[in-house]
Write a protein that holds these residues in place. Structure first.
Motif, PDB file in Angstrom:
ATOM      1  N   VAL A 408       0.853  -1.203   0.000  1.00 18.29           N
ATOM      2  CA  VAL A 408       0.000   0.000   0.000  1.00 18.29           C
ATOM      3  C   VAL A 408       0.882   1.243   0.000  1.00 18.29           C
ATOM      4  O   VAL A 408       1.823   1.355   0.791  1.00 18.29           O
ATOM      5  N   ARG A 409       0.540   2.201  -0.864  1.00 11.87           N
ATOM      6  CA  ARG A 409       1.332   3.432  -0.950  1.00 11.87           C
ATOM      7  C   ARG A 409       0.473   4.700  -0.919  1.00 11.87           C
ATOM      8  O   ARG A 409       1.017   5.803  -0.948  1.00 11.87           O
ATOM      9  N   GLN A 410      -0.835   4.582  -0.866  1.00 12.31           N
ATOM     10  CA  GLN A 410      -1.722   5.747  -0.824  1.00 12.31           C
ATOM     11  C   GLN A 410      -2.780   5.505   0.239  1.00 12.31           C
ATOM     12  O   GLN A 410      -3.319   4.402   0.343  1.00 12.31           O
ATOM     13  N   MET A 411      -3.101   6.550   1.024  1.00  9.64           N
ATOM     14  CA  MET A 411      -4.018   6.312   2.133  1.00  9.64           C
ATOM     15  C   MET A 411      -4.933   7.492   2.395  1.00  9.64           C
ATOM     16  O   MET A 411      -4.501   8.645   2.435  1.00  9.64           O
ATOM     17  N   ILE A 412      -6.218   7.176   2.570  1.00  9.81           N
ATOM     18  CA  ILE A 412      -7.219   8.120   3.065  1.00  9.81           C
ATOM     19  C   ILE A 412      -7.302   7.949   4.575  1.00  9.81           C
ATOM     20  O   ILE A 412      -7.354   6.826   5.082  1.00  9.81           O
ATOM     21  N   VAL A 413      -7.320   9.053   5.308  1.00  6.71           N
ATOM     22  CA  VAL A 413      -7.164   8.999   6.764  1.00  6.71           C
ATOM     23  C   VAL A 413      -8.504   8.859   7.480  1.00  6.71           C
ATOM     24  O   VAL A 413      -8.613   8.149   8.485  1.00  6.71           O
ATOM     25  N   THR A 414      -9.533   9.546   7.008  1.00  6.12           N
ATOM     26  CA  THR A 414     -10.884   9.365   7.551  1.00  6.12           C
ATOM     27  C   THR A 414     -11.822   9.079   6.391  1.00  6.12           C
ATOM     28  O   THR A 414     -11.592   9.515   5.258  1.00  6.12           O
ATOM     29  N   HIS A 415     -12.907   8.352   6.684  1.00  8.36           N
ATOM     30  CA  HIS A 415     -13.859   8.029   5.627  1.00  8.36           C
ATOM     31  C   HIS A 415     -15.260   7.947   6.214  1.00  8.36           C
ATOM     32  O   HIS A 415     -15.563   7.027   6.964  1.00  8.36           O
ATOM     33  N   LYS A 416     -16.067   8.914   5.929  1.00  7.32           N
ATOM     34  CA  LYS A 416     -17.483   8.996   6.294  1.00  7.32           C
ATOM     35  C   LYS A 416     -17.736   9.317   7.759  1.00  7.32           C
ATOM     36  O   LYS A 416     -18.559  10.166   8.065  1.00  7.32           O
ATOM     37  N   PHE A 417     -17.075   8.611   8.680  1.00  9.17           N
ATOM     38  CA  PHE A 417     -17.327   8.830  10.094  1.00  9.17           C
ATOM     39  C   PHE A 417     -16.090   9.426  10.753  1.00  9.17           C
ATOM     40  O   PHE A 417     -14.951   9.157  10.332  1.00  9.17           O
ATOM     41  N   ASP A 418     -16.291  10.227  11.785  1.00  8.74           N
ATOM     42  CA  ASP A 418     -15.160  10.681  12.594  1.00  8.74           C
ATOM     43  C   ASP A 418     -14.424   9.465  13.167  1.00  8.74           C
ATOM     44  O   ASP A 418     -15.036   8.430  13.459  1.00  8.74           O
ATOM     45  N   ASN A 419     -13.118   9.602  13.322  1.00  6.40           N
ATOM     46  CA  ASN A 419     -12.378   8.540  13.986  1.00  6.40           C
ATOM     47  C   ASN A 419     -11.329   9.153  14.905  1.00  6.40           C
ATOM     48  O   ASN A 419     -11.300  10.378  15.105  1.00  6.40           O
ATOM     49  N   ALA A 420     -10.473   8.351  15.453  1.00  4.88           N
ATOM     50  CA  ALA A 420      -9.487   8.830  16.421  1.00  4.88           C
ATOM     51  C   ALA A 420      -8.427   9.703  15.784  1.00  4.88           C
ATOM     52  O   ALA A 420      -7.649  10.354  16.491  1.00  4.88           O
TER      53      ALA A 420
END
Length: 701
Positions: A408-420
């Motif tokens: 994996v070389r690309q990343m989304i940090v949050t998706h739809k819901f709040d997270n930590a």
């Protein structure tokens, strides 16, 4: 049959509708195009059998023949023997396809049978033994043998002396069923000076068959037993589509809609540009996109624990990291499967890469570079529960190391819901109500808002809940939806300290930060960190960040791709929330282009979000009077005709982007939709792969 009028909208709204549909469900149910690139693996007599035509001869000289009872072996001549087409089920595994469409199979024990259905019982592992071959049932390890002119299955571990066969070249074989590609010419290799010319998709989901528990999505990108097994409808859609609650609500807005469930070979009702639970990235369709100019394909592993737990039918766990592992394995199995079709390891056109240098080499070989990314809601278990983070820095470090090892070389940090890690970008309108309820179920809290500061805004929150009574009924007793103030409201959550640790960890590993789905406050925090580090490795992959951030992305040397939706802008208002319809791809490209930096090579990309519960582009509004003419010539000289799959013929003028093989047609259509800018946008799109590679290279330096 289903109605012609269906729901349309941006992908976020559809995911929100998915949340609503899952909540409701909880209540209701408590050509073939063989490549010509030089081989990169040693010759192997087993691998080279792929797609060949052979008769099967036993060590005693008997040939396998077809009769009314099935298959037998006797003293027939080679010309009288059954000619089998060998379909590669995986590296070293084959299906023996007869002239009448029946296949050599076993019944799970001792009996050899003929069957017209492609199943695991038709899957044979083939191993070379001197100049002969040994055929073993892949499902149980029993070896095919001959006994008194009969075919039988030996016990696993036995050493029969009648268990080797010769494969004698023949003619007259039937063709194994497969979707055609309908492209003439070979993909161009690197251009002058090593420049990679071609298109890039920065956001697609080829492994949706394994997410959400594995039973929500109908069809697969491949199946060892071929297209007839891969492109089938879900069992719970039978017999006429009416039981398919999610498909009906998501795609048609009518829980009682029906659709034809046949799939291959007629595809009467799916795939379709707005049929959101059916497979759209079958590997032959992706092959057509590659032959039509696609050079980099960013496949994002996707998961959502909350929605998975809401859906009642599942075969996979809902843990998001376990889902990522399953999808990573499927992607590598797909690469092996495509290799098997082309004669062995490394020979296929689908190549997973983990560095820009590898991507450039793949392009030089005339193949498709596949990069890997992640889009999940709780990466590494970093959920938020009643304001308390459920992970720590060590979890993030270990998680990033594992992802890196997976390629994996690309990343989304949050998706739809709040997270930590931080706040998410809101969904708007009535669909925002559904996602906000999902946020509550996942975190124990609704979204928290504050007046937006500056130009960037999150999507507008609903100020009232009219029409949302059914959704409100999903909440626990005593819990009520918040009513937000009027005016632009933004998520009050930015990046947390753990989110900052995540961004720093991505930079430390030379990975690409995808700021889509971050709240504007969190996106601003992330960009500020990237700017302080002069880090180019940043993208907006599918129009899910505020466009005002594009200038900052370009100034860093980052990359922007737009959601692959309608080409032209639409007037009027949205059918779902009364807001003005969004500008089309062409106009959004014009505006993004004005923000580009002269300090960096410029190219443009798209993020199809295929299989991600986002509708694909519908036919261009004036396609009936000014259609894309078939066949057409792609930017690199490849001639593209209408794609055939079984008895279905796809046409972008009437079908839109019904499946991924129509992406080249959609891009070619840009030349028409762009008017005087048509040539410019095609040029910018063809420079997208190179611009992305240069961004990636800077991130690793």
């Amino acid at each position: 049959m289903r109605s012609i009028t269906r729901l349309r909208g941006r992908p976020g709204g559809v995911v929100a509708l998915l949340t609503a549909s899952l909540l409701a469900t909880t209540l209701l149910v408590a050509v073939t195009g063989v490549g010509t690139a030089a081989p990169s693996a040693p010759d192997n007599t087993v691998y080279q059998l792929a797609n060949g035509c052979y008769a099967v001869q036993s060590a005693s000289g008997d040939f396998v023949r077809r009769d009314a009872a099935g298959y037998r072996a006797d003293r027939a001549s080679a010309d009288e023997a059954e000619p089998f087409r060998l379909h590669a089920a995986q590296l070293g595994r084959f299906m023996f396809y007869g002239v009448d469409g029946s296949m050599l199979a076993h019944d799970g024990t001792n009996t050899v049978v003929a069957t017209a259905a492609a199943t695991p019982m038709t899957d044979w592992t083939v191993m070379s033994s001197d100049e002969n071959f040994v055929l073993t049932a892949t499902t149980n390890g029993r070896q095919l043998v001959t006994r008194d002119n009969a075919l039988a299955m030996a016990e696993p571990g036995s050493q029969p002396d009648t268990g080797s066969f010769t494969l004698v070249p023949r003619t007259g074989c039937a063709d194994f069923p497969e979707s055609e590609v309908n492209a003439t010419g070979n993909p161009t290799e690197i251009g002058l000076g090593g420049e990679v010319r071609g298109f890039i998709d920065t956001h697609v989901h080829m492994n949706a068959s394994e997410f959400m528990g594995g039973n929500l999505h109908c069809g697969k990108p491949f199946d060892p037993q071929g297209v007839t097994a891969a492109l089938v409808d879900c069992p719970d859609h039978q017999p006429n589509g009416m039981p398919a609650l999610l498909e009906n609500v998501l795609s048609y807005g009518n829980p009682f809609e029906t659709h034809d469930t046949t799939g291959w070979p007629t595809f009467a009702d799916w795939p379709a540009q707005d049929s959101l639970t059916h497979e759209q990235t079958y590997y032959k369709w992706v092959e057509r996109a590659w032959r039509g100019g696609l050079r980099i394909f960013t496949n994002l592993f996707v998961a959502n624990r909350v929605l998975c737990e809401l859906y009642p039918s599942k075969r996979n766990p809902c843990n998001e990291m376990e889902t990522v592992r399953i999808q990573a394995e499927q992607t590598r199995e797909l690469q092996d499967y495509i290799d098997a079709q082309y004669g062995g390891p490394g020979r296929g056109w689908f190549r997973i890469v983990s560095s820009p240098a590898e991507a450039r080499q793949v392009a030089a070989d005339g193949k498709l570079a596949v990069t890997l990314g992640v889009e999940v809601s709780e990466p590494f278990g970093c959920s938020l529960r009643n304001g308390v983070a459920q992970c720590d820095e060590n979890d993030i470090d270990q998680g990033l190391d594992e992802l890196y090892d997976l390629g994996v070389r690309q990343m989304i940090v949050t998706h739809k819901f709040d997270n930590a890690l931080g706040g998410t970008r809101f969904d708007g309108g009535i669909t925002g109500v559904a996602v906000n309820i999902g946020n509550y179920l996942g975190t124990g809290e609704f979204w928290q808002s504050e007046p937006c500061q500056g130009v960037a805004e999150d999507n507008e929150l609903p100020t009232k809940v009219d029409g949302a009574q059914n959704l409100i009924g999903m909440l626990p007793p005593g819990v009520t939806l918040p009513v937000y103030p009027a005016g632009p409201q933004c998520n009050s959550r930015g990046l947390t300290s753990l989110g900052e640790h995540m961004i720093q960890g991505l930079m430390d590993r030379g990975m690409i930060v995808d700021i889509d789905h971050l709240s504007v406050k969190a996106a601003d925090d992330a960009l500020t960190m990237l700017e302080a580090a002069h880090y180019s490795g940043v993208v907006s992959s599918h129009s899910w960040s505020d466009p005002s951030y594009y200038k900052r992305i370009y100034a860093l040397g980052g990359f922007v791709a737009l959601y692959a939706g309608q080409l032209e802008s639409s007037d009027g208002t949205s059918e779902t929330d009364g807001k003005p319809k969004e500008k089309g791809f062409i106009q959004a490209w014009r505006e993004a282009r004005e923000m580009r930096s002269d300090d960096y090579y410029f190219g443009f990309g798209y993020g199809a979000d295929t299989n991600g519960f986002g509708p694909q582009a519908a036919p261009r509004g004036d396609a009936d009077v000014n259609p894309l003419q078939y066949p057409y010539t792609a930017f690199d000289g490849t001639v593209m005709d209408k794609q055939h799959a079984g008895t279905r013929v796809f046409d972008v003028n009437t079908d839109g982007v019904a499946q991924y093989g129509l992406i080249p047609d959609w891009i070619a259509d840009m030349r028409i939709a762009g008017g005087p800018d048509g040539d410019t946008i095609i040029d910018d799109m063809s420079r997208g792969a190179e611009a992305y590679l240069q961004m990636w290279e800077r991130a690793r330096n």
